[in-house]
Design a protein around this motif. Sequence first.
Motif, PDB file in Angstrom:
ATOM      1  N   LEU A   1      10.986  -8.392   0.960  1.00 56.35           N
ATOM      2  CA  LEU A   1      10.388  -7.564  -0.077  1.00 56.35           C
ATOM      3  C   LEU A   1       9.334  -6.680   0.582  1.00 56.35           C
ATOM      4  O   LEU A   1       8.454  -7.174   1.285  1.00 56.35           O
ATOM      5  CB  LEU A   1       9.741  -8.432  -1.155  1.00 56.35           C
ATOM      6  N   THR A   2       9.430  -5.375   0.386  1.00 56.02           N
ATOM      7  CA  THR A   2       8.482  -4.447   0.987  1.00 56.02           C
ATOM      8  C   THR A   2       7.801  -3.626  -0.105  1.00 56.02           C
ATOM      9  O   THR A   2       8.315  -3.486  -1.223  1.00 56.02           O
ATOM     10  CB  THR A   2       9.189  -3.496   1.972  1.00 56.02           C
ATOM     11  N   GLY A   3       6.652  -3.080   0.231  1.00 48.81           N
ATOM     12  CA  GLY A   3       5.944  -2.255  -0.735  1.00 48.81           C
ATOM     13  C   GLY A   3       4.551  -1.910  -0.262  1.00 48.81           C
ATOM     14  O   GLY A   3       4.182  -2.138   0.893  1.00 48.81           O
ATOM     15  N   LYS A   4       3.771  -1.364  -1.176  1.00 53.52           N
ATOM     16  CA  LYS A   4       2.415  -0.929  -0.875  1.00 53.52           C
ATOM     17  C   LYS A   4       1.471  -1.420  -1.961  1.00 53.52           C
ATOM     18  O   LYS A   4       1.830  -1.463  -3.141  1.00 53.52           O
ATOM     19  CB  LYS A   4       2.364   0.598  -0.788  1.00 53.52           C
ATOM     20  N   LEU A   5       0.270  -1.808  -1.556  1.00 56.66           N
ATOM     21  CA  LEU A   5      -0.759  -2.259  -2.486  1.00 56.66           C
ATOM     22  C   LEU A   5      -1.992  -1.384  -2.305  1.00 56.66           C
ATOM     23  O   LEU A   5      -2.486  -1.227  -1.192  1.00 56.66           O
ATOM     24  CB  LEU A   5      -1.093  -3.732  -2.234  1.00 56.66           C
TER      25      LEU A   5
ATOM     26  N   LEU B   1       7.319  -4.351 -12.091  1.00 55.29           N
ATOM     27  CA  LEU B   1       6.083  -4.435 -11.311  1.00 55.29           C
ATOM     28  C   LEU B   1       5.664  -3.094 -10.713  1.00 55.29           C
ATOM     29  O   LEU B   1       4.488  -2.904 -10.404  1.00 55.29           O
ATOM     30  CB  LEU B   1       6.255  -5.460 -10.177  1.00 55.29           C
ATOM     31  N   GLU B   2       6.624  -2.176 -10.552  1.00 56.90           N
ATOM     32  CA  GLU B   2       6.331  -0.882  -9.944  1.00 56.90           C
ATOM     33  C   GLU B   2       5.257  -0.148 -10.747  1.00 56.90           C
ATOM     34  O   GLU B   2       5.394   0.114 -11.938  1.00 56.90           O
ATOM     35  CB  GLU B   2       7.600  -0.030  -9.879  1.00 56.90           C
TER      36      GLU B   2
ATOM     37  N   ASP C   1     -10.234   2.524  -8.714  1.00 54.99           N
ATOM     38  CA  ASP C   1     -11.679   2.566  -8.951  1.00 54.99           C
ATOM     39  C   ASP C   1     -12.181   1.410  -9.802  1.00 54.99           C
ATOM     40  O   ASP C   1     -13.383   1.129  -9.826  1.00 54.99           O
ATOM     41  CB  ASP C   1     -12.066   3.888  -9.635  1.00 54.99           C
ATOM     42  N   GLU C   2     -11.282   0.749 -10.534  1.00 51.42           N
ATOM     43  CA  GLU C   2     -11.663  -0.362 -11.396  1.00 51.42           C
ATOM     44  C   GLU C   2     -11.438  -1.718 -10.732  1.00 51.42           C
ATOM     45  O   GLU C   2     -11.472  -2.751 -11.394  1.00 51.42           O
ATOM     46  CB  GLU C   2     -10.874  -0.304 -12.713  1.00 51.42           C
ATOM     47  N   PHE C   3     -11.203  -1.708  -9.413  1.00 53.44           N
ATOM     48  CA  PHE C   3     -10.986  -2.931  -8.637  1.00 53.44           C
ATOM     49  C   PHE C   3      -9.698  -3.646  -9.045  1.00 53.44           C
ATOM     50  O   PHE C   3      -9.593  -4.871  -9.040  1.00 53.44           O
ATOM     51  CB  PHE C   3     -12.189  -3.875  -8.788  1.00 53.44           C
ATOM     52  N   ASN C   4      -8.710  -2.843  -9.424  1.00 49.99           N
ATOM     53  CA  ASN C   4      -7.378  -3.363  -9.710  1.00 49.99           C
ATOM     54  C   ASN C   4      -6.459  -3.099  -8.532  1.00 49.99           C
ATOM     55  O   ASN C   4      -6.580  -2.074  -7.861  1.00 49.99           O
ATOM     56  CB  ASN C   4      -6.780  -2.694 -10.954  1.00 49.99           C
ATOM     57  N   ALA C   5      -5.518  -4.000  -8.294  1.00 48.79           N
ATOM     58  CA  ALA C   5      -4.496  -3.801  -7.275  1.00 48.79           C
ATOM     59  C   ALA C   5      -3.268  -3.168  -7.930  1.00 48.79           C
ATOM     60  O   ALA C   5      -2.806  -3.639  -8.979  1.00 48.79           O
ATOM     61  CB  ALA C   5      -4.120  -5.123  -6.628  1.00 48.79           C
ATOM     62  N   ARG C   6      -2.749  -2.105  -7.330  1.00 52.88           N
ATOM     63  CA  ARG C   6      -1.579  -1.405  -7.866  1.00 52.88           C
ATOM     64  C   ARG C   6      -0.437  -1.497  -6.873  1.00 52.88           C
ATOM     65  O   ARG C   6      -0.593  -1.185  -5.693  1.00 52.88           O
ATOM     66  CB  ARG C   6      -1.909   0.055  -8.145  1.00 52.88           C
ATOM     67  N   LEU C   7       0.731  -1.922  -7.343  1.00 61.26           N
ATOM     68  CA  LEU C   7       1.915  -2.058  -6.508  1.00 61.26           C
ATOM     69  C   LEU C   7       2.790  -0.816  -6.624  1.00 61.26           C
ATOM     70  O   LEU C   7       2.968  -0.267  -7.714  1.00 61.26           O
ATOM     71  CB  LEU C   7       2.724  -3.286  -6.933  1.00 61.26           C
ATOM     72  N   SER C   8       3.344  -0.381  -5.495  1.00 59.19           N
ATOM     73  CA  SER C   8       4.229   0.776  -5.508  1.00 59.19           C
ATOM     74  C   SER C   8       5.216   0.676  -4.350  1.00 59.19           C
ATOM     75  O   SER C   8       5.021  -0.102  -3.410  1.00 59.19           O
ATOM     76  CB  SER C   8       3.423   2.082  -5.404  1.00 59.19           C
TER      77      SER C   8
END
Length: 263
Positions: free
Chosen positions: A185-189, A225-226, A193-200
């Motif tokens: 499984l590959t991706g980016k985290l 999840l994207e 600005d709100e200290f949230n982690a976003r997956l893409s």
Amino acid sequence: MLPISGETFPVTAQELSTALERGFSAGGISAPAITAEGAYPQLTKLSIDLTGAQLTRDDRLRSFDGASAAAVTAEHFEMFGEPLYFEKAPLKARLAGDGVQMRITGDPQVGSLVLESAAAGTVSVEVTIEALESLLQSLAAEAAAKQGIEVKKTQLTLKQEGPRAVSFRAEVTAKIFVMSAALALTGKLEIDDEFNARLSGLGLDGDAMVTNLAGSFLRPRLQQLEGRTFPLFAFLPAGLKLRDIEVTVTPALHVQARFGRGA
């Protein structure tokens, strides 16, 4: 917002500590030590120790907004868990601030202590690569078991991709019937600005057979999840504006930021 609960609103430092303990307990969160020092409502220190607290994906800390009942200040405020556990994975989380302005809202039985501002402060979350691998292993095993797949091993690799982002590759070794196969499984985290982690950029690759088999039930989940965001610090007060957010990869994944009126 931090939950408080009691028969009446607190009027002493000890009563504030007790109200916070009851509020956390009502939300199913264990807080082994909460101390308030000084002459209420102008405290010298407020400390909330959440070490050992167990959190899951379904846990949500209660918070209740409403009309302001009282103003509270603290020369120093800290809230930490070293460690606390998310889905059994240990992580270190700490929020500390000086010159903190707060207010009590809601009703005594279901109220909140709201952090409104601070002169200066920091927030950080740290988790080891080994702990992340263990968490991924358990989550993958849970999902794969429903498809008759046995997850044997998970290996995670992180790579710095700028001050707020990391790319990742999670290689999973699975057993299907009598054969072993690999899936990645590959991706980016990225941290917002709100200290949230976003997956893409989520994707799958690996052995064709297991990719085709697992992909049929994993790809719809990846689509969900994207672009989704996940709070890194569930207890981070919503009113605090963060700056200088930074992600670093060492033997651990470390995310930190500053807040407050100071430079």
